[in-house]
Write a protein that holds these residues in place. Sequence first.
Motif, PDB file in Angstrom:
ATOM      1  N   MET A 193      17.105   0.910 -22.902  1.00  0.00           N
ATOM      2  CA  MET A 193      15.838   1.403 -22.392  1.00  0.00           C
ATOM      3  C   MET A 193      14.709   0.761 -23.175  1.00  0.00           C
ATOM      4  SD  MET A 193      14.607   3.466 -20.299  1.00  0.00           S
ATOM      5  CE  MET A 193      12.912   3.320 -19.970  1.00  0.00           C
ATOM      6  N   ARG A 194      13.740   0.255 -22.481  1.00  0.00           N
ATOM      7  CA  ARG A 194      12.597  -0.368 -23.150  1.00  0.00           C
ATOM      8  C   ARG A 194      11.320   0.377 -22.803  1.00  0.00           C
ATOM      9  NH1 ARG A 194      13.224  -6.791 -23.530  1.00  0.00           N
ATOM     10  NH2 ARG A 194      15.407  -6.805 -24.049  1.00  0.00           N
ATOM     11  N   ILE A 195      10.455   0.470 -23.780  1.00  0.00           N
ATOM     12  CA  ILE A 195       9.128   1.055 -23.613  1.00  0.00           C
ATOM     13  C   ILE A 195       8.146  -0.099 -23.763  1.00  0.00           C
ATOM     14  CG2 ILE A 195       7.479   2.718 -24.541  1.00  0.00           C
ATOM     15  CD1 ILE A 195       9.818   4.216 -23.677  1.00  0.00           C
ATOM     16  N   GLY A 196       7.139  -0.143 -22.917  1.00  0.00           N
ATOM     17  CA  GLY A 196       6.164  -1.225 -22.976  1.00  0.00           C
ATOM     18  C   GLY A 196       5.484  -1.326 -24.330  1.00  0.00           C
ATOM     19  N   ARG A 197       5.247  -2.531 -24.769  1.00  0.00           N
ATOM     20  CA  ARG A 197       4.640  -2.785 -26.074  1.00  0.00           C
ATOM     21  C   ARG A 197       3.283  -2.101 -26.218  1.00  0.00           C
ATOM     22  NH1 ARG A 197       3.249  -8.792 -28.414  1.00  0.00           N
ATOM     23  NH2 ARG A 197       2.315  -8.094 -30.347  1.00  0.00           N
ATOM     24  N   PHE A 198       2.541  -2.022 -25.151  1.00  0.00           N
ATOM     25  CA  PHE A 198       1.196  -1.463 -25.216  1.00  0.00           C
ATOM     26  C   PHE A 198       1.137  -0.018 -24.695  1.00  0.00           C
ATOM     27  CE2 PHE A 198       0.678  -6.081 -25.046  1.00  0.00           C
ATOM     28  CZ  PHE A 198       0.004  -6.266 -26.239  1.00  0.00           C
ATOM     29  N   GLU A 199       2.287   0.620 -24.593  1.00  0.00           N
ATOM     30  CA  GLU A 199       2.330   2.029 -24.191  1.00  0.00           C
ATOM     31  C   GLU A 199       1.675   2.860 -25.301  1.00  0.00           C
ATOM     32  OE1 GLU A 199       3.090   4.637 -21.272  1.00  0.00           O
ATOM     33  OE2 GLU A 199       3.756   2.569 -21.203  1.00  0.00           O
ATOM     34  N   PRO A 200       0.727   3.742 -24.980  1.00  0.00           N
ATOM     35  CA  PRO A 200      -0.005   4.473 -26.024  1.00  0.00           C
ATOM     36  C   PRO A 200       0.772   5.672 -26.576  1.00  0.00           C
ATOM     37  CG  PRO A 200      -0.830   5.101 -23.888  1.00  0.00           C
ATOM     38  CD  PRO A 200       0.221   4.038 -23.649  1.00  0.00           C
ATOM     39  N   THR A 201       1.947   5.444 -27.147  1.00  0.00           N
ATOM     40  CA  THR A 201       2.800   6.547 -27.594  1.00  0.00           C
ATOM     41  C   THR A 201       2.188   7.342 -28.744  1.00  0.00           C
ATOM     42  OG1 THR A 201       4.006   5.028 -29.019  1.00  0.00           O
ATOM     43  CG2 THR A 201       4.951   5.481 -26.848  1.00  0.00           C
ATOM     44  N   SER A 202       1.356   6.725 -29.561  1.00  0.00           N
ATOM     45  CA  SER A 202       0.739   7.463 -30.668  1.00  0.00           C
ATOM     46  C   SER A 202      -0.552   8.154 -30.244  1.00  0.00           C
ATOM     47  CB  SER A 202       0.470   6.537 -31.852  1.00  0.00           C
ATOM     48  OG  SER A 202      -0.469   5.556 -31.494  1.00  0.00           O
ATOM     49  N   GLN A 203      -1.029   7.892 -29.027  1.00  0.00           N
ATOM     50  CA  GLN A 203      -2.271   8.503 -28.556  1.00  0.00           C
ATOM     51  C   GLN A 203      -2.032   9.699 -27.645  1.00  0.00           C
ATOM     52  OE1 GLN A 203      -4.591   5.492 -26.625  1.00  0.00           O
ATOM     53  NE2 GLN A 203      -4.202   4.001 -28.231  1.00  0.00           N
ATOM     54  N   VAL A 204      -0.796   9.880 -27.193  1.00  0.00           N
ATOM     55  CA  VAL A 204      -0.470  10.961 -26.273  1.00  0.00           C
ATOM     56  C   VAL A 204       0.139  12.109 -27.065  1.00  0.00           C
ATOM     57  CG1 VAL A 204       0.946  11.615 -24.284  1.00  0.00           C
ATOM     58  CG2 VAL A 204      -0.113   9.361 -24.376  1.00  0.00           C
ATOM     59  N   CYS A 205      -0.371  13.316 -26.880  1.00  0.00           N
ATOM     60  CA  CYS A 205       0.154  14.490 -27.572  1.00  0.00           C
ATOM     61  C   CYS A 205       1.570  14.769 -27.078  1.00  0.00           C
ATOM     62  CB  CYS A 205      -0.750  15.693 -27.327  1.00  0.00           C
ATOM     63  SG  CYS A 205      -0.105  17.232 -28.022  1.00  0.00           S
ATOM     64  N   SER A 206       2.525  14.839 -28.002  1.00  0.00           N
ATOM     65  CA  SER A 206       3.919  15.085 -27.615  1.00  0.00           C
ATOM     66  C   SER A 206       4.146  16.536 -27.202  1.00  0.00           C
ATOM     67  CB  SER A 206       4.859  14.713 -28.762  1.00  0.00           C
ATOM     68  OG  SER A 206       4.550  15.473 -29.907  1.00  0.00           O
ATOM     69  N   ALA A 207       3.196  17.420 -27.494  1.00  0.00           N
ATOM     70  CA  ALA A 207       3.334  18.830 -27.127  1.00  0.00           C
ATOM     71  C   ALA A 207       2.826  19.103 -25.709  1.00  0.00           C
ATOM     72  CB  ALA A 207       2.595  19.710 -28.129  1.00  0.00           C
ATOM     73  N   CYS A 208       1.623  18.597 -25.395  1.00  0.00           N
ATOM     74  CA  CYS A 208       1.039  18.932 -24.084  1.00  0.00           C
ATOM     75  C   CYS A 208       0.926  17.740 -23.136  1.00  0.00           C
ATOM     76  CB  CYS A 208      -0.321  19.596 -24.269  1.00  0.00           C
ATOM     77  SG  CYS A 208      -1.616  18.508 -24.892  1.00  0.00           S
ATOM     78  N   GLY A 209       1.068  16.494 -23.657  1.00  0.00           N
ATOM     79  CA  GLY A 209       1.040  15.313 -22.798  1.00  0.00           C
ATOM     80  C   GLY A 209      -0.334  14.745 -22.526  1.00  0.00           C
ATOM     81  N   ILE A 210      -1.370  15.278 -23.124  1.00  0.00           N
ATOM     82  CA  ILE A 210      -2.734  14.777 -22.908  1.00  0.00           C
ATOM     83  C   ILE A 210      -2.953  13.508 -23.727  1.00  0.00           C
ATOM     84  CG2 ILE A 210      -5.193  15.314 -23.332  1.00  0.00           C
ATOM     85  CD1 ILE A 210      -3.986  16.831 -20.983  1.00  0.00           C
ATOM     86  N   LYS A 211      -3.555  12.494 -23.103  1.00  0.00           N
ATOM     87  CA  LYS A 211      -3.892  11.265 -23.828  1.00  0.00           C
ATOM     88  C   LYS A 211      -5.212  11.507 -24.547  1.00  0.00           C
ATOM     89  CE  LYS A 211      -4.666   6.355 -23.397  1.00  0.00           C
ATOM     90  NZ  LYS A 211      -4.791   5.202 -22.514  1.00  0.00           N
ATOM     91  N   ASP A 212      -5.147  11.493 -25.862  1.00  0.00           N
ATOM     92  CA  ASP A 212      -6.316  11.825 -26.680  1.00  0.00           C
ATOM     93  C   ASP A 212      -7.185  10.615 -26.982  1.00  0.00           C
ATOM     94  OD1 ASP A 212      -7.543  14.147 -27.927  1.00  0.00           O
ATOM     95  OD2 ASP A 212      -7.184  13.122 -29.830  1.00  0.00           O
ATOM     96  N   GLY A 213      -6.712   9.434 -26.681  1.00  0.00           N
ATOM     97  CA  GLY A 213      -7.518   8.232 -26.869  1.00  0.00           C
ATOM     98  C   GLY A 213      -7.159   7.476 -28.129  1.00  0.00           C
ATOM     99  N   PRO A 214      -7.653   6.236 -28.220  1.00  0.00           N
ATOM    100  CA  PRO A 214      -7.321   5.394 -29.371  1.00  0.00           C
ATOM    101  C   PRO A 214      -7.946   5.913 -30.662  1.00  0.00           C
ATOM    102  CG  PRO A 214      -8.888   4.282 -27.942  1.00  0.00           C
ATOM    103  CD  PRO A 214      -8.501   5.564 -27.261  1.00  0.00           C
ATOM    104  N   LYS A 215      -7.258   5.634 -31.768  1.00  0.00           N
ATOM    105  CA  LYS A 215      -7.737   6.012 -33.084  1.00  0.00           C
ATOM    106  C   LYS A 215      -7.572   4.814 -34.010  1.00  0.00           C
ATOM    107  CE  LYS A 215      -5.921  10.410 -31.898  1.00  0.00           C
ATOM    108  NZ  LYS A 215      -5.964   9.944 -30.542  1.00  0.00           N
TER     109      LYS A 215
END
Length: 95
Positions: free
Chosen positions: A1-23
């Motif tokens: 299984m591959r996840i895209g290199r530019f997938e914002p995995t650190s920007q999406v809350c793992s609890a609620c799924g909201i994308k909080d934006g770049p940091k």
Amino acid sequence: MRIGRFEPTSQVCSACGIKDGPKPLHVRVWTCQECGNVLDRDINAAVNVSKAAGLAVSARGAQVRPVPVPAQRVEAGTHPKSRPTTARQAGIALL
């Protein structure tokens, strides 16, 4: 299984799924503005990758942990002992 290199995995809350934006990279811990969870950037990304991999496996209908399958009869036996290799057979020059 591959996840895209530019997938914002650190920007999406793992609890609620909201994308909080770049940091910026120096921000290692952040608080989700939607649910208030305090998230470690690396652990949050790992959880999101793990969730994405699990969803992909279940979407294909495969089990995540398949039941053990016994070895075929020809695979279950022992292999014959190999004869020791001499230096000449191994291609090592004798002095």
